[in-house]
Write an enzyme that holds these catalytic residues in place. Structure first.
Site, PDB file in Angstrom:
ATOM      1  N   ASP A  36       0.770  -0.990  -0.210  1.00 44.53           N
ATOM      2  CA  ASP A  36      -0.190   0.307   0.369  1.00 44.53           C
ATOM      3  C   ASP A  36       0.797   0.950   0.386  1.00 44.53           C
ATOM      4  O   ASP A  36       0.544   1.984  -0.422  1.00 44.53           O
ATOM      5  CB  ASP A  36      -1.356   0.080   0.548  1.00 44.53           C
ATOM      6  CG  ASP A  36      -0.605   0.124   2.507  1.00 44.53           C
ATOM      7  OD1 ASP A  36       0.295  -0.257   2.542  1.00 44.53           O
ATOM      8  OD2 ASP A  36      -1.662   0.318   3.723  1.00 44.53           O
ATOM      9  N   SER A  67     -13.014   4.606  27.384  1.00 45.47           N
ATOM     10  CA  SER A  67     -13.884   3.444  27.019  1.00 45.47           C
ATOM     11  C   SER A  67     -12.905   2.803  28.335  1.00 45.47           C
ATOM     12  O   SER A  67     -12.257   2.926  29.362  1.00 45.47           O
ATOM     13  CB  SER A  67     -12.371   2.974  25.664  1.00 45.47           C
ATOM     14  OG  SER A  67     -12.565   1.537  25.328  1.00 45.47           O
ATOM     15  N   GLY A 125      -3.471  -5.298  18.704  1.00 46.27           N
ATOM     16  CA  GLY A 125      -1.699  -5.584  18.461  1.00 46.27           C
ATOM     17  C   GLY A 125      -1.992  -7.174  17.666  1.00 46.27           C
ATOM     18  O   GLY A 125      -0.789  -8.041  17.666  1.00 46.27           O
ATOM     19  N   LEU A 128      -4.847  -7.452  13.092  1.00 47.63           N
ATOM     20  CA  LEU A 128      -6.372  -6.594  12.537  1.00 47.63           C
ATOM     21  C   LEU A 128      -6.785  -5.849  12.479  1.00 47.63           C
ATOM     22  O   LEU A 128      -7.876  -5.442  12.492  1.00 47.63           O
ATOM     23  CB  LEU A 128      -7.671  -7.717  13.066  1.00 47.63           C
ATOM     24  CG  LEU A 128      -6.782  -8.928  13.483  1.00 47.63           C
ATOM     25  CD1 LEU A 128      -7.090 -10.435  14.545  1.00 47.63           C
ATOM     26  CD2 LEU A 128      -6.352  -9.955  12.086  1.00 47.63           C
ATOM     27  N   SER A 129      -6.061  -4.691  12.616  1.00 46.06           N
ATOM     28  CA  SER A 129      -6.441  -3.286  12.351  1.00 46.06           C
ATOM     29  C   SER A 129      -7.107  -1.974  13.466  1.00 46.06           C
ATOM     30  O   SER A 129      -8.425  -1.496  13.324  1.00 46.06           O
ATOM     31  CB  SER A 129      -7.013  -2.874  11.242  1.00 46.06           C
ATOM     32  OG  SER A 129      -6.119  -3.040   9.821  1.00 46.06           O
ATOM     33  N   SER A 130      -6.730  -3.248  14.671  1.00 46.50           N
ATOM     34  CA  SER A 130      -7.577  -2.036  15.774  1.00 46.50           C
ATOM     35  C   SER A 130      -7.385  -0.676  15.631  1.00 46.50           C
ATOM     36  O   SER A 130      -8.658   0.012  16.079  1.00 46.50           O
ATOM     37  CB  SER A 130      -7.321  -2.381  17.289  1.00 46.50           C
ATOM     38  OG  SER A 130      -5.386  -2.847  16.793  1.00 46.50           O
ATOM     39  N   ASP A 175      -5.995  -0.440   5.729  1.00 47.14           N
ATOM     40  CA  ASP A 175      -6.445  -1.284   6.815  1.00 47.14           C
ATOM     41  C   ASP A 175      -7.529   0.558   6.647  1.00 47.14           C
ATOM     42  O   ASP A 175      -8.907  -0.139   7.208  1.00 47.14           O
ATOM     43  CB  ASP A 175      -5.439  -0.833   8.496  1.00 47.14           C
ATOM     44  CG  ASP A 175      -4.100  -1.713   8.016  1.00 47.14           C
ATOM     45  OD1 ASP A 175      -4.223  -2.932   6.760  1.00 47.14           O
ATOM     46  OD2 ASP A 175      -3.028  -1.604   8.959  1.00 47.14           O
ATOM     47  N   TYR A 227       9.065  -2.220  10.600  1.00 48.61           N
ATOM     48  CA  TYR A 227       8.358  -1.132   9.506  1.00 48.61           C
ATOM     49  C   TYR A 227       8.830  -0.419   8.524  1.00 48.61           C
ATOM     50  O   TYR A 227       8.308  -0.129   7.524  1.00 48.61           O
ATOM     51  CB  TYR A 227       6.485  -1.064   9.940  1.00 48.61           C
ATOM     52  CG  TYR A 227       5.458  -0.824   9.339  1.00 48.61           C
ATOM     53  CD1 TYR A 227       5.040  -1.306   9.036  1.00 48.61           C
ATOM     54  CD2 TYR A 227       5.006   0.587   8.887  1.00 48.61           C
ATOM     55  CE1 TYR A 227       3.196  -1.442   7.450  1.00 48.61           C
ATOM     56  CE2 TYR A 227       4.356   0.658   7.610  1.00 48.61           C
ATOM     57  CZ  TYR A 227       3.329  -0.296   7.112  1.00 48.61           C
ATOM     58  OH  TYR A 227       2.376   0.045   6.520  1.00 48.61           O
TER      59      TYR A 227
END
Ligand code: GLA
Length: 387
Positions: A36, A67, A125, A128-130, A175, A227
């Site tokens: 990407d 939260s 973590g 999965l794109s939290s 994401d 990354y």
């Protein structure tokens, strides 16, 4: 976790009904990894796991975020002033929603404050794109409440800016676009250069197959160095080859391009991964479009080997999932997401799922690894208003 529960949580905290409740999903990426930020192709789909936000507008410049579960949770709402938000000022989970408010305001949108209560079922973590789910749900809520009129892809761009500049993680656009734009029963074929989208029907159950997600529970983080190093290496490759982005190196010219990179061994490996990965995405799209779904399995595994050997972002746990699943009859398997931990996906015949799951769990036990979390991924809806 339903809308009502999050609404009730909001009422308990802020003493009034929220103006609305929104949801945004996590994602898995079927194929197209680390393409990407090279302007290439990706193919994610949304998970049923969502981050839910109950939100009301404020007009006094106050942003209150709460939260009980995200990032360990906070007892009382965190209070920020929208005109004092500053990039990289916050290292907590609140940086993601605050960054979205910052990015919207930077883009000239009059967001004058909000009360926000969030809850999430997206594993954090786990690759999965939290983070994207958290950004996108807040962006969508504010877009609706402040009547900004932004489309899904525009919200995705703003969320990416929040993550890149405000949080300080140099991630691409996949994401956020997945969370904002995916459609139930489909995988999203996305050209990350212009964000052109095509929804590809992806109903494995109808064909007797399943896609498993195996969360290795090895935590990864994108704001740490690896990354960014891969991204910088890809940009160096593009510069050495005289193209805007590695997407511009045609697959048919890969060997010639690698030849021109001479003794830049590391850059050569990165370039080879990106160029072959773009080709794999195109191959998967055409296999799915011609109804040859089972044939995508080996392409997924090829992608894993490229990430393991050329891009070098796998880890022993991810490799063990892929090797064990394939040795136990899977159609194909690969790591998904940024790498260095997180999750793998396994494509399998429905009837083989129990044996594969058992084999993976046993292999982890034998290796002394933490028990992985295995669940089935059904392509689900993108971000939406619930109430
Ligand atoms: C992470 C990033 C994405 C993408 C993937 C790798 O998920 O957030 O932008 O680069 O890694 O494909």
């Amino acid at each position: 976790m339903g809308a009502q529960q999050v609404r009730d949580g909001f009422v308990g905290l802020y003493g009034a009904e929220p103006e609305g409740v929104w949801a945004a999903p996590g994602r898995v990426n079927l194929i197209g990894e680390h393409t990407d930020y090279n302007d290439g192709f990706v193919m994610p789909f949304a998970l049923p796991h969502v981050t839910v936000a109950a939100v009301s507008r404020r007009t006094d410049g106050l942003l209150r975020l709460h939260s009980a579960d995200i990032g360990g949770g906070t007892a009382a709402p965190v209070e920020l002033r929208v005109d004092e938000l500053a990039p990289e000022s916050d290292r907590d989970w609140t940086a993601y929603p605050a960054g979205v408010v910052w990015a919207l305001r930077e883009a000239g949108h009059a967001v004058t404050g909000a009360d926000v209560h969030l809850a999430s079922t997206v594993p954090a973590g786990a690759g999965l794109s939290s983070s994207a789910a958290l950004e996108v749900v807040v962006a969508l809520a504010l877009n609706d409440l402040f009547e900004l009129g932004l489309r899904g892809w525009q919200l995705a761009r703003l969320c990416q800016r929040a993550e890149n500049v405000y949080v300080g993680a140099p991630t691409g656009i996949m994401d956020q676009t997945a969370s904002a734009c995916c459609a139930e029963g489909h995988a999203l074929f996305l050209d990350t250069r212009d964000l052109a989208q095509k929804q590809i029907p992806f109903d494995l159950a109808a064909e007797g197959m399943r896609l498993l997600v195996v969360d290795t529970r090895v935590k990864h983080a994108h704001s740490d160095g690896e990354y960014g190093k891969r991204r910088a290496g890809c940009e160096k490759g593009a510069a050495l080859l005289g193209v805007d982005a590695l997407r511009d190196v045609p697959y048919a010219e890969l060997d010639a391009a690698l030849g021109r990179l001479g003794d830049e061994e590391e850059v050569r490996r990165l370039v080879r991964h990106v160029v072959t990965e773009d080709e794999r995405v195109e191959r998967v799209v055409s296999l799915l479009e011609s109804g040859d779904t089972r044939a995508i399995g080996p392409v997924l595994t090829e992608g894993h080997l490229s990430l393991r050997d050329d891009f070098r972002i796998s880890c022993p746990e991810l490799d063990l999932v892929v090797d064990t699943a394939n040795a136990s009859g899977a159609l194909g398997a690969r790591m998904t997401g940024g790498g260095f931990g997180g999750s793998a996906i396994v494509l399998a015949e429905e009837t083989d799922v129990p044996a594969i799951t058992k084999a993976v769990e046993e292999a982890f036990a034998t290796a002394g690894f933490t028990t992985p979390r295995v669940f089935e991924a059904v392509p689900s809806a993108g971000a939406r208003r619930l109430t």
